[in-house]
Design an enzyme around this catalytic site. Structure first.
Site, PDB file in Angstrom:
ATOM      1  N   THR B  49       0.878  -1.191   0.000  1.00 38.80           N
ATOM      2  CA  THR B  49       0.000   0.000   0.000  1.00 38.80           C
ATOM      3  C   THR B  49       0.909   1.234   0.000  1.00 38.80           C
ATOM      4  O   THR B  49       2.135   1.079   0.000  1.00 38.80           O
ATOM      5  CB  THR B  49      -0.903   0.030   1.250  1.00 38.80           C
ATOM      6  N   CYS B  50       0.303   2.421   0.045  1.00 40.98           N
ATOM      7  CA  CYS B  50       1.153   3.613   0.003  1.00 40.98           C
ATOM      8  C   CYS B  50       2.013   3.768   1.254  1.00 40.98           C
ATOM      9  O   CYS B  50       3.043   4.415   1.226  1.00 40.98           O
ATOM     10  CB  CYS B  50       0.308   4.857  -0.250  1.00 40.98           C
ATOM     11  N   ASN B  51       1.594   3.159   2.339  1.00 43.72           N
ATOM     12  CA  ASN B  51       2.360   3.331   3.575  1.00 43.72           C
ATOM     13  C   ASN B  51       3.142   2.093   4.005  1.00 43.72           C
ATOM     14  O   ASN B  51       3.844   2.136   5.007  1.00 43.72           O
ATOM     15  CB  ASN B  51       1.434   3.740   4.719  1.00 43.72           C
ATOM     16  N   ARG B  52       2.979   0.997   3.296  1.00 42.71           N
ATOM     17  CA  ARG B  52       3.698  -0.219   3.711  1.00 42.71           C
ATOM     18  C   ARG B  52       3.871  -1.199   2.563  1.00 42.71           C
ATOM     19  O   ARG B  52       3.038  -1.256   1.644  1.00 42.71           O
ATOM     20  CB  ARG B  52       2.986  -0.914   4.866  1.00 42.71           C
ATOM     21  N   GLU B 114      -7.755   3.838  10.719  1.00 37.67           N
ATOM     22  CA  GLU B 114      -8.371   4.098   9.397  1.00 37.67           C
ATOM     23  C   GLU B 114      -8.853   2.766   8.796  1.00 37.67           C
ATOM     24  O   GLU B 114      -8.181   1.738   8.968  1.00 37.67           O
ATOM     25  CB  GLU B 114      -7.399   4.850   8.477  1.00 37.67           C
ATOM     26  N   GLN B 116      -9.505   1.805   5.545  1.00 40.02           N
ATOM     27  CA  GLN B 116      -9.137   1.332   4.200  1.00 40.02           C
ATOM     28  C   GLN B 116      -8.187   0.139   4.239  1.00 40.02           C
ATOM     29  O   GLN B 116      -8.248  -0.728   3.389  1.00 40.02           O
ATOM     30  CB  GLN B 116      -8.473   2.455   3.374  1.00 40.02           C
ATOM     31  N   GLN B 120      -7.542  -3.402   1.960  1.00 40.16           N
ATOM     32  CA  GLN B 120      -6.284  -3.681   1.258  1.00 40.16           C
ATOM     33  C   GLN B 120      -5.698  -5.028   1.684  1.00 40.16           C
ATOM     34  O   GLN B 120      -5.172  -5.773   0.853  1.00 40.16           O
ATOM     35  CB  GLN B 120      -5.285  -2.551   1.537  1.00 40.16           C
ATOM     36  N   GLY B 189     -12.331  30.194  -0.522  1.00 42.49           N
ATOM     37  CA  GLY B 189     -10.942  29.786  -0.781  1.00 42.49           C
ATOM     38  C   GLY B 189     -10.941  28.514  -1.598  1.00 42.49           C
ATOM     39  O   GLY B 189     -11.940  27.775  -1.625  1.00 42.49           O
ATOM     40  N   MET B 193      -6.712  22.832   1.922  1.00 44.58           N
ATOM     41  CA  MET B 193      -7.621  22.547   3.037  1.00 44.58           C
ATOM     42  C   MET B 193      -9.081  22.650   2.600  1.00 44.58           C
ATOM     43  O   MET B 193      -9.913  21.823   2.976  1.00 44.58           O
ATOM     44  CB  MET B 193      -7.373  23.529   4.194  1.00 44.58           C
TER      45      MET B 193
END
Lengths: 263, 423
Positions: B49-52, B114, B116, B120, B189, B193
């Site tokens: 995944t994007c973090n692991r 989280e 998600q 995964q 804006g 954010m």
């Protein structure tokens, strides 16, 4: 036995909803609802048993009134849960339901019917509808209190357990509207049936009857709120305030009428 | 046989390294083939995944075989093994099982709890089946991982309470308005954010979104992305009376919305609540507005306080989650223990089969049973008898094998055949 079982179930429902409030486990709500339904079944069984064994007017004594009021409160909780899925209102309803059932038990069973002729169909429409209406007025008051508590949490930016467990302001407003309208319509039916019953049993409307005075004042207070809401529109905060003020006025009137009768 | 994991995540490696190690869908088959080419690796699974990025292997010698995985990974990302070791971690046995449970429950995620990651992990198990990496061990591990994660999600509040500023803002709006379907939002804006908050509002089902920005094109672009409409910056104050939620994050140095503007808007709204979220520094919205009845103003510090409180709440929930993980681990180890008896059961059954075949042959020869039909009937009878006789002891053997304890022979016999003493 049904008395004890209904007290036990209501106490357990109160216990589980309190645990849910602090711990947040969803399963506790299921258990709470189960006990609320069981409490309603047992108190109804008690009501029917007393009614059929004593052959008495079930609403002819304070015990019967309190028992039916507790049933109406439990019923209100169950219906509102199915519609809104917001169990925290139980924190207000269950303590009162428990108190009323205990009160009904302490005051004994139903008194014998003084005037069998009085027990016409109209009486059996008048009393249940009036009591159910009163129960829903009570619940709308609780919702009004919840609104102010939650509103304070949001204004003061307190993000504690109350903020997390109480429903959103908008939902509380819808709860108030629902309970207010159900209460108003059932109370109106009850009041009209009461007037018809009065004509049937005594041939005229006794305008000096304290009960009638009390009922009419209550109806005037709540009809003012509902009509004003319909015609002019009310902000959620004003609606919440009106339910609280309305209920306090009803209690004051009740005390006033009681003193008047005693006098 | 035991499970071992070689991996790296947001705690052990920077994003540049994670990017190089990531395995995309098209590379999965090749990676599985390379890993499974090692005879001593019986099963394997890759989570990317994007973090692991994590490689799970079922092996009997994890030290040697994890090195072979490291070699494959080194080839794949073009990094030296010594360099790679700096960023990777290795767990084996109980720790690796606990690790996958923690990962699936979101306890090891950058944003704790989280949801998600659970999807995964499930996808990774599915890929592992598709590319031939799954065997009995990983299939059972998948079952336990799903069961444990579902329990954690159901019985703890690990996924409740948002921990990002933009999501917390939308959650607060939901706390005032409940359903957002019939509500309208004004976004002042078009920066990052605002974009995040607008997207969260869209996911929450907001009824109508209006975007305004000093550069109109940017407002139009964001409005297009979130299915809203753009208005000129000079006209946004006219929109206030029709907006329930106002989110502002601009670089303005002066206040954009004053108490007088809001009082004016409220006079048209029949006291319907308004909710302001000011994510800008310096602030865009006058904090005094919070004093107006039915109006709520939250600035970035308030939102950070919400996020911090929520994070602490999730940390508390993580402690509860660990109890469920330890229960899952215990259950999985009971299964592993019960599996140790499988070769013995196979051997016992094989012995009975041999005896059965030999006796059938001898019986057929002795009584001259030549007809195939007669022989099949005979075999059916003997097999049925044998299965009945073996059923109880084999079932009990499997059940008690996980229970550590010593039994005397007579006790063992009683347990296996469910015997009772003759009176």
């Amino acid at each position: 036995m049904y008395f004890d079982l209904s007290i036990l179930c209501s106490v357990l429902a109160l216990l589980h909803i309190t645990l849910y409030f602090f711990l947040g486990y969803g399963r506790l709500v299921t258990i709470t609802n189960l006990f609320a339904v069981l409490g309603l079944i047992f108190s109804s069984a008690q009501f029917i048993t007393l009614w059929s064994s004593a052959h008495a007017n079930p609403f002819g004594s304070m015990s019967g009134l309190l028992l039916f009021l507790s049933q109406a409160l439990l019923l209100a909780y169950i219906l509102l849960f199915f519609k809104f899925k917001r169990p925290s209102i139980g924190l207000f309803i269950f303590p009162l339901a428990v108190l009323f059932i205990i009160g009904a038990r302490l005051l004994g069973g139903f008194s014998a019917m003084h005037n069998p002729q009085a027990a016409s169909l109209w009486l059996y429409i008048h009393l249940p509808f009036t009591i159910i209406g009163t129960a829903f007025f009570m619940v709308s008051t609780f919702c009004g209190i919840m609104y102010f508590i939650q509103e304070r949490q949001l204004k003061n930016k307190n993000f504690g357990v109350i903020f997390r467990r109480f429903p959103p302001l908008d939902t509380i407003d819808r709860l108030i509207n629902t309970t207010l309208y159900i209460g108003f319509y059932t109370f109106t039916i009850g009041l009209l049936a009461g007037l018809v019953w009065m004509i049937y049993s005594s041939g005229r409307i006794n305008v000096f009857s304290p009960k009638l005075v009390f009922a009419i004042i209550t109806w005037i207070i709540y009809s003012s709120i509902t009509f004003y809401k319909q015609l002019k529109g009310m902000s959620p905060k004003d609606t919440a305030l009106s339910t609280i003020v309305g209920f306090i006025s009803v209690i004051i009137t009740y005390i006033g009428v009681a003193f008047f009768v005693a006098g | 046989m035991q499970l071992a994991v070689l991996g790296l995540n947001h705690n052990t490696a920077p994003v540049e390294v994670r990017e190089r190690l990531a395995v995309d869908g098209s590379e999965l088959e090749q990676m599985y083939t390379q890993i499974m080419a090692n005879d001593r690796i019986y099963e394997a699974m890759i989570i990317s995944t994007c973090n692991r990025v994590e490689y799970y292997i079922v092996t009997d010698d994890f030290l040697c075989n994890i090195e072979s995985v490291l070699e494959i990974v080194s080839e794949h990302c073009g990094m030296e093994r010594t360099e790679l070791r700096k960023y990777t971690f290795i767990h084996c046995g109980e720790d690796s099982i606990r690790h996958i449970f923690r990962v699936a429950c979101g306890l090891d995620s950058l944003v704790m709890g989280e949801p998600q990651i659970f999807g995964q992990v499930k996808d990774s198990f599915e890929n592992c089946r598709t590319y031939g990496g799954a065997g009995t061990f990983l299939k059972k591990l998948e079952e336990f991982t799903i069961k444990t994660t579902k329990k954690v999600r159901t019985y703890t509040g690990i996924g409740e309470n948002p921990v990002s500023v933009s999501y917390a803002a939308v959650e607060l709006a939901s706390k005032i308005f409940g359903r957002l379907e019939d509500k309208s939002a004004l976004i002042i804006g078009a920066g990052e954010m605002c974009e995040l908050a607008a997207k969260h509002l869209m996911t929450a089902g907001i009824g109508r979104t209006t975007v305004t920005n000093r550069t109109y094109e940017k407002a139009e672009k964001l409005a297009c992305e979130v299915g809203g409409e753009a208005v000129e910056f000079s006209a946004f104050k006219d929109m206030l009376k029709n907006s329930d939620i106002i989110i502002s994050s601009t670089g303005a140095t002066e206040l954009l919305v004053t108490a007088a503007d809001v009082k004016d808007a409220m006079s048209h709204r029949k006291k319907k609540p308004m909710f302001f979220i000011d994510i800008a520094v310096p602030r865009d919205i006058d904090p005094q507005i919070n004093r107006i009845e039915n109006v709520y103003v939250y600035d970035i510090d308030d939102l950070k306080a919400v996020v911090d409180a929520n994070r602490k709440q999730r940390e508390k929930e993580a402690v509860k989650a660990m109890e469920f993980i330890e229960d899952g681990l215990e259950g999985f180890y009971e299964w592993i223990e019960s599996m140790k008896i499988v070769p013995l059961i196979k051997s016992l059954r094989g012995q009975f089969e041999e005896i059965k075949d030999a006796e059938l042959k001898r019986f057929s020869a002795k009584f001259k049973i030549d007809s195939e039909q007669e022989q099949a009937k005979l075999e059916y009878l003997v097999s049925a008898y044998m299965n009945k006789v073996l059923h109880t002891p084999l079932k009990n053997l499997k059940n008690v094998s996980a229970v550590k304890g010593k039994y005397s022979l007579d006790e063992a016999l009683k347990i296996l055949f469910e015997l009772e003493d003759e009176k």
